[in-house]
Scaffold this active site. Structure first.
Site, PDB file in Angstrom:
ATOM      1  N   SER A 148     -28.948 -21.469   4.459  1.00 53.11           N
ATOM      2  CA  SER A 148     -28.650 -20.062   4.264  1.00 53.11           C
ATOM      3  C   SER A 148     -27.456 -19.936   3.307  1.00 53.11           C
ATOM      4  O   SER A 148     -27.527 -20.435   2.183  1.00 53.11           O
ATOM      5  CB  SER A 148     -28.398 -19.388   5.620  1.00 53.11           C
ATOM      6  N   HIS A 183     -34.507 -18.865   3.401  1.00 49.35           N
ATOM      7  CA  HIS A 183     -35.322 -17.980   4.264  1.00 49.35           C
ATOM      8  C   HIS A 183     -36.578 -17.495   3.530  1.00 49.35           C
ATOM      9  O   HIS A 183     -36.969 -16.329   3.641  1.00 49.35           O
ATOM     10  CB  HIS A 183     -34.503 -16.769   4.718  1.00 49.35           C
TER      11      HIS A 183
END
Length: 256
Positions: A148, A183
């Site tokens: 992330s 993601h």
């Protein structure tokens, strides 16, 4: 004769020392970027990348504001793994920290960067000089890893949810000369926005990674993709003949 012999021995020793210096192998610069959050399989893989027994691995939770619950989760994930787990906070005071950021981080075998607010993290790193320390650690051969925000930071740029309302473009540390999208499949808005930004030239071509997949780079070059399951992948996204080209990168290993 003794003086001549001594001189020859001295010259020979000098040549030997120079040869040893010249044959020294530079450290391999390694980045392991995964699409989501830290997990036990990912940490096992980082341990393997260090090629050391009981390596010192430091968690850098700046992007969470040194969130206590995240730090506890880190220790819980690592508690039964063959590693020495530690944390480097950035919200600190001088009288509680016996070592500088540089002294601590450069003593590690690997550094794991948390997810969270990428924009705030990078701003704090720059203010504290941690961005420079991480470059030194990378060049030294210390494994750089994260997911992330912790994966986005190593690339030229990508999109982040660090600002209100809409995803925004952000520029990272540029250890890897490419863009990045974490993601990739789990957050539906990520993929079309990534395509559009690359197509319009706002972002360079780059690597998109599902939450449970990871990509290894050595000396700034893609080496392999790994994943926790057979449904997770990484992709290289570029523009070919004016259109987006998405190439799936074959998974070299399913890690457990």
């Amino acid at each position: 004769m003794k003086k001549i012999s001594f001189a020859l021995i001295f010259i020979s020793l000098c040549y030997t020392a120079m040869a040893q210096v010249n044959t020294h192998t530079p450290a391999t610069r390694t980045i392991f970027a995964y699409g989501g959050q830290f997990t036990k399989p990912f940490m096992r893989y980082v341990i393997a990348l260090t090629k050391k027994q009981n390596p010192r691995i430091c968690f850098l939770p700046t992007a969470t504001g040194d969130n206590a619950a995240t730090i506890v989760s880190w220790y819980e994930v690592c508690q039964d793994l063959p590693m020495q787990a530690c944390v480097q906070k950035t919200f600190i005071a001088s009288y509680t920290e016996p070592k500088t950021f540089e002294e601590n981080l450069l003593s590690m075998d690997a550094i794991i960067v948390s997810g969270g607010n990428t924009l705030n993290m990078l701003a704090i790193w720059k203010a504290q000089g941690i961005d420079t320390v991480l470059r030194k650690a990378y060049n030294k051969g210390i494994i750089m890893a994260g997911g992330s925000a912790g994966s986005l930071c190593w690339f030229d740029g990508g999109t982040t949810d660090s600002r209100p309302k809409n995803l925004a473009i952000i520029h990272g540390l540029a250890f890897i000369a490419a863009s990045h999208c974490p993601h990739y499949q789990s957050e539906p808005m990520r993929k079309p926005l990534y395509f559009d930004n690359i197509l319009r030239g706002r972002l360079s071509p780059g690597y998109a990674i599902d939450d449970l997949a990871g990509v290894v780079f050595e000396n700034e070059q893609f080496v392999r993709t790994v994943a926790i399951d057979d449904k997770s992948h990484a992709y290289y996204v570029s523009v070919v003949d004016g259109k987006i080209d998405e190439k799936m990168l074959p998974v070299a290993e399913i890690i457990k």
